[in-house]
Design an enzyme around this catalytic site. Structure first.
Site, mmCIF file in Angstrom:
data_model
loop_
_atom_site.group_PDB
_atom_site.id
_atom_site.type_symbol
_atom_site.label_atom_id
_atom_site.label_comp_id
_atom_site.label_asym_id
_atom_site.label_seq_id
_atom_site.Cartn_x
_atom_site.Cartn_y
_atom_site.Cartn_z
ATOM 1 N N GLU A 1 0.827 -1.225 0.000
ATOM 2 C CA GLU A 1 0.000 0.000 0.000
ATOM 3 C C GLU A 1 0.852 1.262 0.000
ATOM 4 O O GLU A 1 0.527 2.266 0.640
ATOM 5 C CB GLU A 1 -0.970 -0.018 1.177
ATOM 6 C CG GLU A 1 -1.925 -1.203 1.111
ATOM 7 C CD GLU A 1 -2.783 -1.338 2.355
ATOM 8 O OE1 GLU A 1 -3.547 -0.405 2.640
ATOM 9 O OE2 GLU A 1 -2.670 -2.379 3.037
ATOM 10 N N GLU B 1 -5.527 -8.495 0.030
ATOM 11 C CA GLU B 1 -6.498 -8.281 1.104
ATOM 12 C C GLU B 1 -7.817 -7.882 0.472
ATOM 13 O O GLU B 1 -7.847 -6.998 -0.397
ATOM 14 C CB GLU B 1 -6.081 -7.154 2.062
ATOM 15 C CG GLU B 1 -4.834 -7.391 2.866
ATOM 16 C CD GLU B 1 -4.496 -6.187 3.747
ATOM 17 O OE1 GLU B 1 -5.437 -5.493 4.204
ATOM 18 O OE2 GLU B 1 -3.302 -5.940 3.963
#
Length: 361
Positions: free
Chosen positions: A185, A290
């Site tokens: 991220e 995720e």
């Protein structure tokens, strides 16, 4: 965005009040603060750390796939990230029973104050799953989202070469394939390795990634599947992904973190814009590292859509469902077991895809 590490629940609740978390909730990076090992069961870890039976270990070793077999499965990985993965057999057994299917990939989290644990890899493979380590260059949430001690320039300049080399050597010596998601991220602003944090500069993320990768190469740790894993672009549309990409030489799979927003009813809405950006600079296969759908009127609908979407694609190597409740995340209950409709949608959907199954349990 997610994590299971050692931080007290009291500290966690205090931290939940800070403005950085509120900003994160607004921006879409809703899970980054579940970053403590406090969710690990001490009893489960103690049991797992016992010396394995030599006969059992030999039988297990005979089943371990090669890196190439892991990278090229005959199907799609059904991955889980859970509070006690990979240590608790009972937790995974319970979730598997509800899903009607066992996972074949387990994701867990390690920060840069922790060394590599070979026993965690053994534990994952014992459960018939490929171990996927999210490796985070920071000291944990308790020290904030900007940590100059872990600035990308310090990684590039060799400050952490001793630690990285020690970690890489342990990975090599353990021999079995692992999936390694480093500095995930990075396109968001909620982790210290973002180029907008810790005094970092544009271009340093790629240089840091390549430096770490080169150190693994130098010690011969070639049993690693490298996953570059940005957040989906929806919460950070102004951040281009291409300048953050280390290059195909340094990446095995492209990852993607993406959760269903309340208004979204399909996986296409969640993931497609990000994939379109990917395809302007790489054609590597994609692991959704995720995902989940928060409670609401569209939760079960989106879950059904996810499996229909997976079934229609050949470039998705797998997905990791974030099986954490609202107490663990401080936001939403992302579990597919949260209500009967979503559980039914998951149980039905998982039968529509061919699960990879690289390891016989």
């Amino acid at each position: 965005m997610s994590r299971h590490r050692l931080i007290s629940r009291r500290s966690y609740r205090i931290w939940m009040g800070v403005n950085a978390v509120l900003l994160l909730l607004f921006s879409g990076g809703v899970l980054y603060f579940t970053v403590g090992d406090g969710f690990r069961s001490t009893q489960a870890e103690a049991r797992s750390m016992q010396t394995p039976d030599p006969t059992e270990s030999a039988k297990l070793a005979a089943k371990i796939p090669t890196k190439q077999q892991v990278m090229n499965p005959h199907g799609i990985y059904f991955g889980l990230s859970t509070p006690q993965a990979p240590w608790s057999d009972s937790e995974i057994d319970g979730i598997s029973a509800k899903a009607g299917m066992r996972p074949d990939l387990l994701e867990y989290f390690v920060n840069w104050t922790e060394d590599f644990r070979a026993q965690a890899v053994v534990q994952a493979y014992r459960q018939g799953t490929v171990p996927a380590i999210t490796w985070e260059p920071w000291s944990g949430l308790q020290n904030g989202t900007s940590q100059p001690a872990y600035a990308l320039a310090r990684i590039i300049d060799g400050k952490y070469d001793g630690y990285i080399t020690r970690f890489a050597s342990a990975v090599r010596d353990q021999k079995w394939p692992i999936v390694l998601r480093f500095g995930h991220e990075m396109n968001g602003d909620w982790y210290p390795w973002s180029e907008s944090k810790s005094g970092n500069q544009h271009g340093e993320y790629v240089r840091a990634w390549r430096h770490v990768h080169d150190l693994f190469d130098q010690v011969g740790a070639d049993n690693v599947i490298w996953v570059w894993s940005p957040n989906i672009t929806r919460p950070v549309p102004s951040v281009a992904l291409k300048p953050l990409y280390p290059g195909d030489k340094y990446v095995d799979w492209v990852g993607m973190v993406g959760y269903a927003a309340d208004e979204q009813t399909t996986a296409t809405q969640t993931f497609q814009d990000t994939i379109q950006q990917f395809r302007t600079f790489t054609h590597k296969r994609i692991l959704i590292t995720e995902t989940g759908a928060g409670p609401g009127k569209n939760q079960s609908t989106w879950t059904t859509s996810l499996f229909n979407w997976l079934k229609s694609r050949t470039d998705i190597v797998g997905f990791v469902w974030f099986e954490y409740d609202h107490e663990a995340t401080g936001t939403k209950d992302w579990r597919f077991t949260v209500n009967q409709d979503t559980l039914d949608a998951f149980r039905s959907g998982i039968t529509k895809i061919r699960v990879a199954r690289p390891i016989e349990r």
